[in-house]
Design a protein around this motif. Structure first.
Motif: not given
Length: 264
Positions: A8-16, A31-36, A65-79
């Motif tokens: 549930h820790k979204r910032h982990w995507v930028k740590l590992t 408000r702001t999203l980490p880059v994976a 809308g949520d998924l598009r924002r995640i894709w754009e800011h965090v990076g492409p997800f597997d699925w």
């Protein structure tokens, strides 16, 4: 088998670079999203939605809308998972189980399956470029076979999909019934993702899965002292603990069943 660490820790995507599995809601409220840094997949949070409300409170349009924002800011997800309808007894009938209250949808398994397939078709229509996967739901083996048929009648060739989620099996995964369901679905030639698989389930049927995810590390950590030199009460929110747990789980699998190095 690709093994995602659920958190549930979204910032982990930028740590590992370890593959992670996160609920869309953990990104949607930020408000702001980490880059994976590495691979990740997105859960729709359906279990929590149906547990609390007995229905979906987000429309397909909002979810896309949520998924598009995640894709754009965090990076492409597997699925990403669809807004599927789990078929566990607690989700359908409601009540208090293990200290958790379930509202209950009070619908049939068949209706849950119909809504699951319909939502997948809606999401694919709204966002054909996003990698949203079909999910099989059911309670018995016959239910899952019926769900396969529902997709087939809707024109979805599950065998051609890069990932097919297998829902509502986490509480059956280490049982004969659960193993029979996984075996039968794999026999259709499906590249299955097992939601919420634990050690016993992976040992029994992990070789039949293309991928799986688990948050069991947090449950384990809450019942143990923290790692040495860790100041917190326990390591239930701790990345080093989660990574060590994941390594132990994978090391315990038969060597022919362990993930490739690039999935570690």
């Amino acid at each position: 088998m690709l093994f995602y660490l659920t958190t549930h820790k979204r910032h982990w995507v930028k740590l590992t670079k370890v593959p992670l599995f996160l609920k869309s809601e953990h990104f949607a409220t930020a408000r702001t999203l980490p880059v994976a840094l590495g691979r990740y997949a997105v859960d729709s949070g359906g279990f929590s939605e149906l547990q609390r409300h007995g229905r979906w409170t987000r429309t397909p349009q909002q979810y896309i809308g949520d998924l598009r924002r995640i894709w754009e800011h965090v990076g492409p997800f597997d699925w990403a998972a669809p807004q599927d309808w789990m078929c566990e007894d607690a989700i359908i009938h409601g009540g208090t189980i293990g200290g958790q209250r379930f509202v209950g949808t009070h619908l049939s398994v068949g209706e849950h399956q119909r809504r699951t397939v319909a939502n997948y078709l809606d999401l694919r229509s709204l966002a054909p470029a996003l990698p949203i996967v079909p999910v099989l739901q059911g309670r018995t083996l016959a239910d899952y076979e019926r769900c396969v048929s529902l997709y087939d009648r809707a024109g979805v060739d599950l065998a051609r999909e890069p990932t097919v989620g297998l829902g509502s099996v986490c509480r059956l995964q280490s049982t004969r019934e659960g193993a029979a369901i996984v075996t039968a679905m794999a026999a259709h030639g499906l590249k299955l993702h097992g939601f919420g698989f634990k050690t016993l389930g992976l040992e029994r049927v992990g070789h039949l899965l293309a991928s799986a995810d688990s948050a069991a590390w947090s449950y384990h950590a809450r019942r143990r002292p923290p790692l040495a030199d860790h100041p917190h009460k326990n390591c239930a929110n701790c990345l080093p603990y989660a990574l060590r747990w994941r390594s132990r789980v994978l090391d315990a699998l038969p060597t022919w069943q362990q993930p490739a190095l690039d999935a570690a």
